[in-house]
Write a protein that holds these residues in place. Structure first.
Motif, PDB file in Angstrom:
ATOM      1  N   MET B 210       0.806  -1.223   0.000  1.00 53.02           N
ATOM      2  CA  MET B 210       0.000   0.000   0.000  1.00 53.02           C
ATOM      3  C   MET B 210       0.837   1.272   0.000  1.00 53.02           C
ATOM      4  SD  MET B 210      -3.558  -0.139   1.084  1.00 53.02           S
ATOM      5  CE  MET B 210      -4.015  -0.244   2.796  1.00 53.02           C
ATOM      6  N   GLU B 211       1.970   1.229   0.709  1.00 55.52           N
ATOM      7  CA  GLU B 211       2.757   2.452   0.871  1.00 55.52           C
ATOM      8  C   GLU B 211       3.787   2.585  -0.254  1.00 55.52           C
ATOM      9  OE1 GLU B 211       5.717   2.122   3.873  1.00 55.52           O
ATOM     10  OE2 GLU B 211       6.034   4.273   4.062  1.00 55.52           O
ATOM     11  N   PRO B 212       3.655   3.614  -1.085  1.00 55.50           N
ATOM     12  CA  PRO B 212       4.709   3.825  -2.070  1.00 55.50           C
ATOM     13  C   PRO B 212       5.963   4.353  -1.376  1.00 55.50           C
ATOM     14  CG  PRO B 212       2.826   5.283  -2.493  1.00 55.50           C
ATOM     15  CD  PRO B 212       2.606   4.631  -1.165  1.00 55.50           C
ATOM     16  N   GLY B 213       7.102   4.199  -2.009  1.00 59.11           N
ATOM     17  CA  GLY B 213       8.379   4.555  -1.396  1.00 59.11           C
ATOM     18  C   GLY B 213       8.419   5.977  -0.865  1.00 59.11           C
ATOM     19  N   ALA B 214       8.937   6.132   0.359  1.00 62.66           N
ATOM     20  CA  ALA B 214       9.112   7.457   0.957  1.00 62.66           C
ATOM     21  C   ALA B 214      10.365   7.400   1.824  1.00 62.66           C
ATOM     22  CB  ALA B 214       7.895   7.832   1.795  1.00 62.66           C
ATOM     23  N   TYR B 215      11.238   8.362   1.674  1.00 60.36           N
ATOM     24  CA  TYR B 215      12.531   8.325   2.369  1.00 60.36           C
ATOM     25  C   TYR B 215      12.921   9.728   2.806  1.00 60.36           C
ATOM     26  CZ  TYR B 215      12.485   4.142  -0.482  1.00 60.36           C
ATOM     27  OH  TYR B 215      12.109   2.977  -1.075  1.00 60.36           O
ATOM     28  N   ILE B 216      13.652   9.787   3.918  1.00 58.63           N
ATOM     29  CA  ILE B 216      14.270  11.047   4.328  1.00 58.63           C
ATOM     30  C   ILE B 216      15.709  10.718   4.676  1.00 58.63           C
ATOM     31  CG2 ILE B 216      14.240  12.946   5.999  1.00 58.63           C
ATOM     32  CD1 ILE B 216      11.271  12.159   6.489  1.00 58.63           C
ATOM     33  N   ALA B 217      16.622  11.604   4.318  1.00 57.76           N
ATOM     34  CA  ALA B 217      18.012  11.413   4.740  1.00 57.76           C
ATOM     35  C   ALA B 217      18.560  12.735   5.232  1.00 57.76           C
ATOM     36  CB  ALA B 217      18.858  10.880   3.595  1.00 57.76           C
ATOM     37  N   LEU B 218      19.473  12.631   6.178  1.00 57.49           N
ATOM     38  CA  LEU B 218      20.106  13.824   6.752  1.00 57.49           C
ATOM     39  C   LEU B 218      21.557  13.497   7.053  1.00 57.49           C
ATOM     40  CD1 LEU B 218      20.183  16.599   8.282  1.00 57.49           C
ATOM     41  CD2 LEU B 218      19.405  15.350  10.308  1.00 57.49           C
ATOM     42  N   ILE B 259       6.062   0.337   8.411  1.00 56.88           N
ATOM     43  CA  ILE B 259       6.092  -0.185   7.045  1.00 56.88           C
ATOM     44  C   ILE B 259       4.668  -0.408   6.538  1.00 56.88           C
ATOM     45  CG2 ILE B 259       6.958  -2.029   5.559  1.00 56.88           C
ATOM     46  CD1 ILE B 259       9.067  -2.637   7.623  1.00 56.88           C
ATOM     47  N   GLY B 260       4.347   0.185   5.413  1.00 58.07           N
ATOM     48  CA  GLY B 260       3.031  -0.021   4.811  1.00 58.07           C
ATOM     49  C   GLY B 260       3.060  -1.161   3.826  1.00 58.07           C
ATOM     50  N   GLY B 261       3.476  -2.315   4.288  1.00 55.97           N
ATOM     51  CA  GLY B 261       3.523  -3.503   3.427  1.00 55.97           C
ATOM     52  C   GLY B 261       4.886  -3.662   2.783  1.00 55.97           C
ATOM     53  N   ASP B 296       7.345   4.044  -7.953  1.00 56.80           N
ATOM     54  CA  ASP B 296       7.619   2.937  -7.050  1.00 56.80           C
ATOM     55  C   ASP B 296       7.600   1.616  -7.819  1.00 56.80           C
ATOM     56  OD1 ASP B 296       7.664   2.182  -3.989  1.00 56.80           O
ATOM     57  OD2 ASP B 296       6.349   0.755  -4.980  1.00 56.80           O
ATOM     58  N   TRP B 297       6.648   1.530  -8.738  1.00 54.58           N
ATOM     59  CA  TRP B 297       6.452   0.301  -9.512  1.00 54.58           C
ATOM     60  C   TRP B 297       7.704  -0.105 -10.272  1.00 54.58           C
ATOM     61  CZ3 TRP B 297       1.139  -1.024  -9.232  1.00 54.58           C
ATOM     62  CH2 TRP B 297       0.835  -2.272  -9.776  1.00 54.58           C
ATOM     63  N   VAL B 298       8.338   0.885 -10.895  1.00 51.65           N
ATOM     64  CA  VAL B 298       9.462   0.545 -11.775  1.00 51.65           C
ATOM     65  C   VAL B 298      10.819   0.688 -11.095  1.00 51.65           C
ATOM     66  CG1 VAL B 298       8.191   0.983 -13.885  1.00 51.65           C
ATOM     67  CG2 VAL B 298       9.458   2.859 -12.832  1.00 51.65           C
TER      68      VAL B 298
END
Ligand SMILES: Cc1cc2nc3c(=O)[nH]c(=O)nc-3n(C[C@H](O)[C@H](O)[C@H](O)COP(=O)(O)OP(=O)(O)OC[C@H]3O[C@@H](n4cnc5c(N)ncnc54)[C@H](O)[C@@H]3O)c2cc1C
Lengths: 293, 783
Positions: B210-218, B259-261, B296-298
Motif C-alpha cells: 500500500m505504501e509507495p516509497g518514501a525516504y528522508i536522509a540527513l 512499514i506499509g507492506g 515505485d512500480w518501476v
C-alpha cells in the motif's frame, strides 16, 4: 506519469448557476467544471492542466432526481451514482441505469461521481452513460446565451469530445418515461469486479408479449464512442424474441462494432464475446436472468 | 504444552490502534524543520538509451531550487541494491558471482524509469516543476525484453563480466553441470511409461504494497548519515549504505519507520542510495524523496518473470521417476537478486516430491525490464504454477486422484528437504490434504464435475507446497537480541526485526512474555534504531518469528537464568530447586521461601549498597539478557490449497467459488495473525493465477505501472475461504512455530490453475490465466 503535485489553477467557487454561467462566459476553454472530480482530478494529476476549475460544490439547485410518469426521469448535474442506486423509481422503471450504478466502481467513488460527469467525460466505456444511451435522453445545456436540448444520440462526437460548447453548463438529463412493456438491462465485463468495463452492453426494449416493438441496443468499448447497433435494433423490431433470434443476433453483433486492442482487452476477444454479451443482456432485460441460459 | 499462557492467544496486535486511527507515522508523514525535497528525474521515453546531453542549467535557476545533481555530482561507486551478498559467506559470495552494477544516476538508461538526475528544492512542488526543466537528450538503443532476445549473439552486452547477458546460472563449483540435481535424469526417463512436458510462462507480478516509497536522509553535524525508511532490513541497509558512501557503520543510522507492506518490495535498498546521495550534497538539511505509485512500480523489484520448461516421467503405477526443468528468467536491467531466486525456484521443486532423479537449471538474463527481486514466496509461486499443473496432467493420464497421488509421493520427515543434505524434521502435509479435502467435499465434487456440458462449468483442483522458515543453511541466519530488565521488573526487548504488517512485533512480544514468564503487558519490543540493535538479516524468507523469535526466546531465557542465579544466592538454594510463578521465584517444596523478580530487579539498580558502610547488598547491577542466535534448522512449513472455480465457456471468465487452505504451521503463536497471513497470501496467489502481470510495449515502455491497469483481486473478487491451521510442533521452532509469512501465497496458484484444468480439460500455460487466453484455448480445441 502522474505528478505528486498538481499544476497551479484557480479554484472558483460560484454560489449560483448564474455565477457559473458568468465564469464560463469569461473563461471559456480556460476553465473546467468540477462535479465529483473523479475524472477531472485524475486528469489534473496526470498531464492535463487548466487555468480555472469551476466547482459546483456550492451551487444549489442541481441535486434533483425526480420522476414523473409523463415527463420521465430528470437527473440534475450533481446527482451521484449513489443517489441512483438509492432510488426506487430508477430501480423499477430504468433497471439498466440502476444495474449500471450497481457495478459502478466502489462505494467511495459512487458517493462522489456524478451521472452527468460520466456523460460529459465522453468515455467509450462509461457505464451509466451506456445505460442512458439505451434508455434515450436529452441533456439541457445552459449558457448566458440561452438554453438548448441535445439528444444523447447526437451528443458524443468522438473520444472525449462532445457537442457541449465552452460556455455551457449541463444542467440536467431528461430520460423519457417508460411506455407499457418497456424493459431494459445493462451488463458489463471487467478484469476484476472493481474496474472500468472491458466491454459493456445495454438495451431498452418495448415488448408486446413475446414481440419486440422497438429496441435500442448500445455497446461500449467497441469504438471511439459508445455505439448503437442499428442492424441489431432492426432485427429485433417487430420480431418475436426467440432463442433462434437471440442466436442470430449474437452472430451479427461483431459485424457492427470496431473494437481495438488496449490495456483492458483485445479486439479479438471483444469481437468474440460481444454477441454473447448482447444475447445475455437481452435475456436479462426480458426475464431478469442473463447470466446464462 | 498446555502450560502456555500467552503463546497461542489472540492478543491485541501492537500496531492495530495506530493503524486503524491513522496515527501510525509512515516515512511520508515525518516532518522536520528545514526539510528539503528531492525529485528524481527518470527516463520515461526509452527503456534503453544513452544520454548524450544533460542540461541542468534551466532547472538550477528555478525558484526554490537548492541543488541540481547529475551523475557526476554524486558518488560513482557502483552498488547492488540487493542484500543477498551480505547474507552469505565471503566464499559463497565469490562462487555466486554477485556483482555491483547500479549507479545512483546513470547516463546509460537500461530500463523504463532509470534515474538520470535530481533536483533538491525547498518544496515538493518547486522540485517537481524544476525537474521538468532538466533537458535530457538520448540516443535510443535496441531493447531486449526477454531472455530469448538478450541471449542472442548479436545482442548488446549489459556487463562485460557477464557474457551472453547471462547474469547468473547455478555456479559449476557448487552445482556440477550448473544443475541442482540428484540421480541420473536421462537414464531415469527411460524407465518412464508416461511423460508430461511443456514450456510455461510466469508473469511479472508486483507486490502492490500500500505504501509507495518514501525516504528522508540527513547528513548531520556529527557527519553521520541518517536515513528514515520503511525497509524490511535495517541492519543490512545500514551496512550497504556504509559501504556505498564509504563510512564506518557508526556514522550510518537507519530509523525504521512504520512499514506499509513489504512482500519483498523493500528487501534490500530501493531509493535509499538516491536519497542519501541528495542529503550528502546538502549537509545539515534533511531531504525527503517521495515516489509516485508509478515510480515505485518501476524502481522496486518485482517477481521474476520468464519461461519455465519442465518435463516429468512416471511409471504406470504413478511412481515419479524423473523431473527435468529449466527456468530462464527475464532478470531486468540490473543484477539484484539474480542468484537467489534462480536457485530457490528449483529448491522448492526439489523439496516437493520423491522423484528418483531430478535436474534443475536456473538462469537469469539481463533484460530492459525493471528489476526483479524478492517477492513473497521467492520463486515458489512460479514453481507451483508449473510443477502442480504437470502433476495434475500426469494424474489425469494415469487415472489417479491428484490428492491420493500427492499423499503417496510428497517428501516427508527424513527425506532431503528443499536444501539437499538437510532432511525435513517435521511434516504434516497428509493431515493438511485430508482436512482440506474434507472441508471442501473433494471426492463428491471431483465425481460430480466429470462430463459437464453447460455454459458454466465447475472444476476443483489441488496444489501443495513446501517452504522454509529462514533459509539456513543457504543464508547465514542470524539475529541478535538483548533484553533489558528494568528496575520495576518489566522488560524491553531490543532487536532489529521489522514488522511490515505481518504481525511480528506482536508475536515476538508473545514469545518474549512467555519465555520470561511475565505478563504480556510487562514486555515491550523496541525496534527501529540501528544504533541500538544488533545484527539481523531482516524480515524475509518467513524467518522473523522463527529466527527472531528464537533470538528473543534465548535472550529472555538468559534473563531468567540470571534471575534464578541471583535468587539462588539470596535464598541460599540450588538453582535447580527453584521455579517461578507470577514473577515470584519459589523454592520447590518450601512455600515460605521465595523472592520476587521485582525485589531482585530493584535491588540490583536502586538498592545495591548500604549507604552507611558502603557494603554491597544482594546482587548489584542491572540484568541484561543477550542472544546472538543461529537457528539449528529451517523448520519447513507445508501447505495445501483446494480451489473450486466456475468457468464461463462462452466468455472464458473464471469465478473462484471457494478456496480452502490447510497449512502445517508448527504452532500458531497468534492464530489470528496466521489466518491473516494465509488470507493475504491467497489474495496474491489467486491474483498471480488470474489477473496480475506487469507488461511492456515492444519498445520497453511499461504500460501498466499503476492500479488503473494492473489488476489485483479486490474484496468482492475473493471467494469463500477457509483456513485450516494444522499445528504439528516443529522441534526447532520457538514453541514449535514455523514461518508462515510466505506459505499462503503458494498453493492457491497451482490449485486455481488445476481447478480450471478440471473444469475445461485444458491447461493454460501462461500466467495469468485470463478469459482472453481461455477463450482462445477453447476455440483451438473446438470446445
Ligand atoms: C477508481 C475509479 C473507478 C471508476 N470506475 C468507473 C466505472 O466503473 N464506470 C464508469 O463508467 N466510470 C468509472 N470511473 C470514471 C468516473 O468516475 C466517472 O466517469 C464519473 O461518472 C465522472 O463523474 P464526476 O462527477 O466525478 O466527473 P468530473 O470528474 O467532475 O467531471 C468529468 C468531466 O465532465 C465535465 N463536467 C462534469 N459535470 C459537468 C456539467 N454539469 N457540465 C459540463 N461539464 C461537466 C468536467 O469538466 C470533466 O471534464 C471511475 C473512476 C475512478 C477514478
Amino acid at each position: 506519469m502522474t505528478s505528486r503535485v498538481m499544476r497551479d489553477f484557480d479554484l472558483l467557487l460560484p454560489e449560483s448557476v448564474a455565477e457559473v454561467l458568468d465564469l464560463l462566459a469569461t473563461h471559456k476553454n480556460k476553465a473546467a467544471i468540477l462535479a465529483g472530480g473523479t475524472d477531472l482530478l485524475v486528469a489534473l494529476k496526470f498531464n492535463y492542466s487548466v487555468d480555472n476549475v469551476i466547482s459546483l460544490a456550492l451551487v444549489p439547485g442541481l441535486n434533483g432526481l425526480s420522476f414523473d410518469p409523463v415527463q420521465g426521469l430528470t437527473i440534475g448535474a450533481k446527482v451521484t451514482i449513489a443517489d441512483i442506486l438509492k432510488s426506487k423509481v430508477v430501480k423499477e422503471h430504468y433497471p439498466a441505469l440502476w444495474q449500471a450504478a450497481k457495478v459502478f466502481a466502489t462505494p467511495q467513488l459512487r458517493n462522489t461521481a456524478t451521472v452527468l460527469g460520466n456523460i460529459l467525460r465522453a468515455s467509450p466505456a462509461g457505464d451509466c452513460s451506456l445505460a442512458l444511451y439505451a434508455c434515450g435522453g436529452s441533456l439541457t445545456l445552459k449558457s448566458k446565451r440561452g438554453s438548448r436540448q441535445v439528444n444523447l444520440d447526437d451528443f458524443w462526437i468522438s473520444y472525449g469530445l462532445t457537442a457541449r460548447r465552452d460556455d455551457e453548463l449541463a444542467m440536467a438529463l431528461q430520460v423519457p418515461a417508460p411506455v407499457r412493456g418497456q424493459k431494459s438491462a445493462f451488463r458489463r465485463m471487467t478484469r476484476t469486479k472493481e474496474d472500468l468495463s472491458k466491454i459493456n452492453a445495454a438495451v431498452s426494449l418495448q415488448m408486446e408479449g413475446d414481440v419486440c416493438m422497438s429496441a435500442r441496443v448500445a455497446m461500449g468499448c467497441v469504438g471511439p464512442t459508445l455505439l448503437r447497433l442499428p442492424k441489431i435494433e432492426k432485427m429485433m423490431k417487430g420480431s418475436a424474441v426467440t432463442d433462434g433470434l437471440l442466436q442470430k443476433i449474437s452472430d451479427q453483433v461483431a459485424a457492427e462494432i470496431s473494437p481495438i486492442d488496449d490495456k483492458r482487452s483485445s479486439a479479438e476477444y471483444r469481437n468474440k464475446v460481444a454477441g454473447v454479451l448482447v444475447k445475455r443482456v437481452i435475456a436479462l432485460a426480458l426475464n431478469g436472468k442473463g447470466n446464462d441460459q | 504444552m498446555n502450560d502456555l499462557t500467552i503463546v497461542g492467544k489472540r492478543v491485541e496486535r501492537v500496531d492495530v490502534r495506530a493503524k486503524v486511527t491513522g496515527g501510525a507515522l509512515y516515512a511520508a508523514d515525518v516532518q522536520m524543520a528545514g526539510m528539503l525535497y528531492g525529485k528524481i528525474v527518470r527516463c520515461y521515453d526509452y527503456a534503453h538509451a544513452r544520454v548524450i546531453k544533460l542540461d541542468l542549467s534551466k532547472a538550477a535557476k528555478c525558484k526554490g531550487v537548492v541543488r541540481v545533481l547529475g551523475p557526476n555530482d554524486v558518488t560513482k561507486k557502483e552498488y547492488n541494491a540487493s542484500v543477498l551478498d551480505m547474507m552469505v559467506s565471503a566464499d559463497m559470495r565469490g562462487v555466486l558471482g554477485d556483482i555491483d552494477d547500479q549507479n545512483i544516476f546513470t547516463d546509460h538508461v537500461k530500463h523504463y524509469g532509470d534515474a538520470i538526475a535530481a533536483v533538491i528544492a525547498t518544496s515538493e512542488e518547486a522540485a517537481e516543476r524544476a525537474a521538468e526543466k532538466i533537458i535530457v537528450t538520448c540516443e535510443e538503443l535496441p531493447v531486449y525484453m526477454t531472455a530469448e532476445a538478450s541471449k542472442h549473439p548479436d545482442a548488446m552486452q549489459f556487463r562485460p563480466e557477464k557474457p551472453g547477458n547471462l547474469a547468473f546460472q547455478l555456479p559449476e563449483m557448487a552445482f556440477p553441470n550448473n544443475t541442482y540435481a540428484w540421480g541420473e535424469v536421462d537414464d531415469s526417463f527411460k524407465e518412464a511409461d508416461i511423460i508430461v512436458e511443456d514450456v510455461f510462462y510466469v508473469s511479472k507480478q508486483k507486490q502492490c504494497q500500500m505504501e509507495p516509497g518514501a525516504y528522508i536522509a540527513l547528513y548531520d553535524d556529527q557527519e553521520r548519515l541518517n536515513c528514515w525508511t520503511s525497509t524490511q532490513m535495517p541492519k543490512l541497509v545500514q551496512k550497504k549504505l556504509a559501504n556505498l558512501f564509504e563510512l564506518p557503520m557508526t556514522r550510518v543510522r537507519i530509523n525504521a519507520t512504520v512499514i506499509g507492506g513489504g512482500f519483498g518490495a523493500r528487501l534490500g535498498m530501493v531509493l535509499e542510495p538516491e536519497t542519501c546521495a541528495l542529503a550528502m550534497a546538502v549537509p545539515g538539511r534533511p531531504v525527503k524523496v517521495l515516489s509516485t505509485r508509478e515510480e515505485d512500480w518501476v524502481t522496486s523489484p518485482s517477481r521474476h518473470p520468464g519461461k519455465y520448461w519442465m518435463k516429468m516421467g512416471f511409471k504406470k503405477d504413478g511412481t515419479p521417476v524423473a523431473c527435468d526443468a529449466k527456468f530462464e528468467n527475464y532478470k531486468g536491467a540490473y543484477y539484484v537478486d539474480a542468484s537467489g531466486t534462480a536457485f530457490t525456484t528449483g529448491a522448492w521443486l526439489g523439496g516437493m516430491y520423491k522423484f528418483e532423479s531430478l535436474r534443475y537449471r536456473g538462469e537469469s538474463y539481463y533484460t530492459n525490464q525493471s528489476i526483479c527481486g524478492a517477492f513473497r514466496g521467492y520463486g515458489n509461486p512460479q514453481t507451483n504454477f508449473v510443477m502442480e499443473q504437470l502433476v495434475d496432467r500426469a494424474c489425469d493420464k494415469l487415472g489417479m486422484d491428484p490428492i491420493a497421488w500427492r499423499k503417496k509421493w510428497h517428501k516427508t520427515v527424513g527425506d532431503d528437504g528443499w536444501c539437499m543434505g538437510v532432511p525435513y524434521n517435521s511434516c504434516a502435509l497428509d493431515e493438511c490434504l485430508d482436512r482440506a479435502a474434507e472441508a471442501i467435499g473433494w471426492t463428491e465434487k471431483r465425481e460430480k464435475y466429470k462430463n459437464q456440458t453447460g455454459v458454466k462449468r465447475r472444476g476443483i483442483g489441488v496444489a501443495v507446497m513446501n517452504h522454509t522458515s529462514g533459509a539456513m543453511p543457504m543464508l547465514l541466519e542470524h539475529t541478535v537480541c538483548d533484553v533489558l530488565l528494568h528496575q520495576d521488573a518489566t522488560a524491553t526487548i531490543n532487536l532489529a526485526c521489522s514488522d511490515m504488517g505481518q504481525g511480528s512485533h506482536t508475536t515476538l512480544r508473545q514469545v518474549a512474555a512467555e519465555s520470561l514468564g511475565f505478563p504480556y503487558e510487562d514486555v515491550y519490543i523496541a525496534t527501529g534504531n540501528t544504533d541500538a540493535a544488533g545484527f539481523d538479516i531482516g524480515a524475509h524468507a518467513s524467518r522473523t518469528l522463527y529466527v527472531g523469535g528464537g533470538a528473543v526466546k534465548q535472550a529472555c531465557e538468559d534473563v531468567k537464568r540470571q534471575l534464578f542465579e541471583r535468587a539462588a544466592l539470596e535464598l541460599d538454594e540450588d538453582v535447580n530447586n527453584l521455579y517461578m510463578e507470577d514473577k515470584i521465584i519459589h523454592v520447590k517444596g518450601a512455600s515460605n521461601k521465595s523472592i520476587s523478580v521485582l525485589t531482585i530487579a530493584d535491588q540490583g539498580v536502586n538498592n545495591f549498597m548500604n549507604p552507611e558502610n558502603g557494603e554491597l547488598i544482594g546482587q548489584p547491577g542491572q540484568i541484561k539478557g543477550y542472544a546472538s542466535f543461529f537457528p539449528p534448522h529451517n523448520a519447513p512449513p507445508f501447505g495445501a490449497s483446494i480451489a473450486e472455480v466456475e468457468v464461463d465457456m462462452e466468455t472464458g471468465e473464471v469465478t473462484v467459488i471457494e478456496l480452502v487452505n490447510a497449512h502445517d504451521v508448527g504452532r500458531a503463536i497468534h492464530p489470528g495473525i496466521v489466518e491473516g497471513q494465509l488470507d493475504g497470501g491467497a489474495q496474491q496467489g489467486l491474483g498471480m493465477a488470474l489477473t496480475e502481470e506487469t507488461y511492456y510495449d515492444d519498445k520497453g515502455i511499461c504500460l501498466n505501472n499503476s492500479f488503473t491497469d494492473y489488476k489485483m483481486l479486490g474484496p468482492s473478487d475473493m471467494p469463500k475461504m477457509t483456513n485450516i491451521l494444522v499445528e504439528n510442533s516443529d522441534p526447532t521452532g520457538p514453541f514449535g512455530a514455523k514461518g508462515v509469512g510466505e506459505a499462503g501465497i503458494v498453493p492457491p496458484v497451482g490449485a486455481t490453475a488445476n481447478a480450471i484444468f478440471n473444469a475445461i480439460g485444458i491447461q493454460i500455460l501462461e500466467a495469468p490465466i485470463t478469459p482472453e487466453k481461455i477463450l482462445k484455448a477453447l476455440e483451438k480445441k473446438g470446445r
